[in-house]
Design an enzyme around this catalytic site. Structure first.
Site, PDB file in Angstrom:
ATOM      1  N   ASP A 465       0.826  -1.210   0.000  1.00 40.77           N
ATOM      2  CA  ASP A 465       0.000   0.000   0.000  1.00 40.77           C
ATOM      3  C   ASP A 465       0.865   1.266   0.000  1.00 40.77           C
ATOM      4  OD1 ASP A 465      -2.289   1.497   0.127  1.00 40.77           O
ATOM      5  OD2 ASP A 465      -3.054   0.619   1.986  1.00 40.77           O
ATOM      6  N   ASP A 535     -10.844   2.077  -3.356  1.00 37.05           N
ATOM      7  CA  ASP A 535     -11.475   1.663  -2.092  1.00 37.05           C
ATOM      8  C   ASP A 535     -12.982   1.794  -2.143  1.00 37.05           C
ATOM      9  OD1 ASP A 535      -9.510   0.762  -0.470  1.00 37.05           O
ATOM     10  OD2 ASP A 535      -9.476   2.470   0.882  1.00 37.05           O
TER      11      ASP A 535
END
Ligand code: DGJ
Length: 731
Positions: A465, A535
């Site tokens: 990430d 997301d």
């Protein structure tokens, strides 16, 4: 061995004179496309002709025009921006590159590299203009190398990875995708280019979370469509800040360029050293985006990304269900439940690590990559054992480039943090970027993940990430003099760590992410098995974001999680959520303990259905039909390479009153084969088939492609998953 390689190499070394003797045109060909270069009498390099099948694209013009004096031009010439500027010892900035030689090398079957070498007329720099062609896929890879032969350090304020001109008289149309917190990765911008300059810049530093994605489609003569407009798809192999620019000048000539956006200063090249731009990948199509995407997907699977011939597992990720509230007991429970659903990989996301500065919120712990003893008293190993006992693989989340100031890492290694001298630090998500240009930091990143991957039983998946931009742009390692090189050194460091890891662990899958998504770049894709593009997991967002990603990224490389978003909305039934995630690499992101029985049953059905067709989705060819931006009945289908099976996914996104009878296009079938259709992913409680029961079930490919597939919808956000299987026609 060396000799053999030498014999296999066809090298055409043409001319190497200072007088720039007349050189024939240089042609680089793929199966269906060709690029022709020419050298004019003054030695300047031109793009002469670009074709795909019988289509001639309007691209042509000088490749390295000087900003000030068009070479061989007298009078009031148009001032081009050009692809290269240097800053040499005496502040030389005028570039006048002249052809020196070229080589055309067969690197292996179907892959050729053309290198055209150019010298500046007065300043000792050499420019190597490289284009590699992957003949069977019609993909061109291009980059430029600048070599400093002078006795002084030079600076390169501008060096484009790709630059070309085109005659814009017939209209040039641009399609691109903004990101803005990734939530907008689902937007598609189409516009006709006009006079003046347009610059699409992503200034995030190391990702494309805000601003444009590093890809574009150019339509010639019309807006790019799926099956007829001549177009070009272009992807930048670079995860850092980028700039795509377009300018139509008063001669109606378009200048297009793609470059690293170096707003931290101009990179320096030391004496005898060189700088390579990142690569740009492009593909031409006479017949719209559809055909270009299919070639590009095949090329990405076989030439760019790792393990492009292997099916991706169905994962359940802990993030959206649990956030950082994870521990051994809860993860064990969720893994067991996941197994029941048919999940194959459990990914433990953020929150599992750090102790003194525990990772319970995003304010601390980042960088302290060891298990939190309260949450995981028996370590990750205990979880991997449970996972393996259940028959699941186990994956783990890292954010190796980042650090919270409240962490042992930040306190022990202050010189590893990017911070600007004499400036207050600026935090994003309470974190700072590590100085990845520093080889010590690169080693730390490698060792952090290596430590976990080398343990037995082993972890099989890493999620990587990136939750902050470069907000304090200063590399202490490079020091004041070389800040202009920071972005190159950072990105090369990032790629080198990924390369070391993927080489050492060829069986481990890597997912690259960039905080809430916006990750869809060919730079990271070279080392990733999947991207986490957004997301936002609400189905009405996923359908458009996944659609945009599908122009460039093959379905297997786009992870598509089924969740409860937005806020447990019941407008989106589980079947609809699964049908939408089926268009990519399906997975889930749920806390199984919070799912009701109807949802869990639908998940079992959806996962089983996906397993029965995922080879078609992940390894087959994609045909997009009506798109979700312009239509309320978007659909697409995948066809297996041998054309024996096909999956149609069709959606009803608009409001309807009562029953809607409609049909979807279907494409790519073998006209002569006979196919039987069946509907899949119908949960038990769902008694309403979408495949119109009045349709014949077996027809030939020609008949299906002519008639389309009749469908019946009964509500908004309805969907159909229809499987085509080759059969003998009944006598
Ligand atoms: C942002 C990612 O997009 C999420 O999926 C999750 O991994 C969080 N970061 C964790 O902090």
């Amino acid at each position: 061995m060396k000799k053999c390689k030498f014999l296999l190499t066809l090298t055409l070394l043409i001319a190497s004179t200072a007088t720039f003797a007349k050189v024939d045109d240089i042609t680089l060909k793929s199966a269906e496309s060709a690029i022709v270069y020419s050298i004019n009498d003054a030695g300047a390099l031109y793009l002469k002709k670009v074709t795909n099948k019988s289509t001639i694209f309007p691209m042509s013009g000088q490749l390295f025009p000087s900003q000030y004096r068009p070479l061989g031009y007298s009078g009031n010439g148009v001032r081009y921006e050009g692809a290269l500027t240097i800053d040499g010892e005496n502040k030389e900035t005028v570039i006048e590159l002249k052809y020196q030689s070229h080589t055309l090398t067969t690197e292996r079957d179907g892959v050729e590299l053309l290198t055209i070498t150019l010298l500046d007329s007065s300043y000792p720099i050499t420019v190597k203009y490289n284009t590699r062609v992957y003949k069977n896929y019609n993909v061109f890879e291009q980059w430029t190398q600048v070599i400093n032969n002078s006795n002084n350090i030079i600076e390169l304020p501008r060096v484009d990875a790709m630059y070309w001109q085109a005659n814009a008289t017939g209209g040039v149309f641009l399609e691109w995708y903004p990101s803005k917190q990734a939530g907008e990765f689902g937007k598609r911008i189409q516009e006709k280019l006009s006079y003046g300059k347009k610059s699409l810049e992503c200034r995030d530093g190391i990702r494309h979370k805000e601003g444009p994605q590093p890809e574009m489609v150019i339509g010639f003569g019309d807006y790019p469509n799926e099956d007829s407009t001549p177009c070009m798809l272009v992807a930048f192999g670079w995860s850092g800040s980028s700039k795509f620019s377009y300018e139509i000048n008063s001669d109606n000539q378009l200048e297009t360029s793609i470059s690293v956006l170096n707003h931290y200063g101009a990179p320096k090249v030391k004496v005898g050293e060189s700088l390579d731009t990142p690569p740009v990948y492009s593909i031409l199509s006479s017949n719209g985006k559809g055909e270009a995407s299919r070639y590009l997907h095949r090329w990405v699977r076989s030439e760019l990304m790792p393990a492009g011939d292997q099916i991706r597992p169905i994962d359940n990720n802990s993030w959206e269900g649990c956030f950082m509230n994870v521990n051994e007991e809860s993860v064990t429970r969720m893994m067991k439940d996941s197994k029941e659903l048919g999940i194959e990989l459990y990914v433990l996301d953020d929150g599992w690590f750090a102790d003194k500065y525990a990772r319970n919120k995003d304010i601390s712990g980042l960088g302290d990559w060891f298990e939190n003893p309260k949450k995981l008293p028996n370590g990750i190993e205990a979880l991997v054992k449970v996972a393996n006992k259940e028959g699941l693989e186990f994956g783990l989340w890292f954010e190796p480039e980042m650090v919270n100031p409240e962490s042992e890492l930040a306190k022990n290694h202050p010189n590893w943090l990017m911070t600007m001298p004499n400036k207050e630090i600026s935090l994003q998500r309470t974190q700072l970027t590590l100085d990845v240009a520093n080889p010590e930091v690169q080693d730390f990143m490698f060792e952090t993940i290596d430590k976990y991957l080398s343990k037995k039983p082993s972890i099989k998946f890493i999620k990587w990430d990136v939750n902050a931009n470069i907000n304090n742009p200063y590399s202490p390692y490079l020091g004041d003099k070389y800040q202009g090189n920071m972005l190159y050194e950072y990105m090369n460091g990032y790629y080198s760590v990924l390369e070391r890891l993927t080489t050492k662990y060829p069986n481990v899958f890597f997912q690259t992410c960039s905080s809430g998504g916006g990750r869809s770049d060919f730079g990271a894709l070279k080392y990733s098995h999947t991207h986490w593009i957004s997301d936002n997991t609400a189905p009405n967002h996923r359908i458009v974001a996944q659609w945009n990603a599908s122009i460039f990224i093959p379905a297997m490389a786009t992870t598509a999680h089924v969740t409860h978003a937005p806020r447990n909305s019941v407008a989106f039934r589980p079947k609809y959520r699964f049908d939408i995630s089926m268009m990519a690499q399906l997975g889930m992101e749920v806390d199984t303990r919070k799912c009701d029985t109807e949802y869990l049953n639908a998940a079992k059905t959806g996962i089983e259905a996906y397993k029965s067709v995922r080879d078609i989705v992940q390894l087959g060819d994609l045909y997009r039909h009506q798109n979700p931006f312009d239509s309320e009945i978007p659909s697409l289908n995948f066809v297996s390479q041998d054309k024996t099976r096909c999956l149609l996914l069709a959606y009803q996104t608009g409001e309807i009153n009562g029953i809607l009878r409609t049909s979807s296009k279907i494409d790519g079938l073998d006209p002569k084969k006979n196919y039987k259709v069946t509907e899949i992913n119908l949960p038990e409680q769902d008694s309403h088939p979408r495949l119109d029961s009045q349709t014949a079930v077996i027809k030939s490919g020609t008949e299906w492609m002519g008639s389309g597939v009749p469908l019946v919808y009964s509500r908004q956000f309805d969907s159909a998953a229809i499987l085509f299987t080759e059969v003998e026609k009944p006598k």
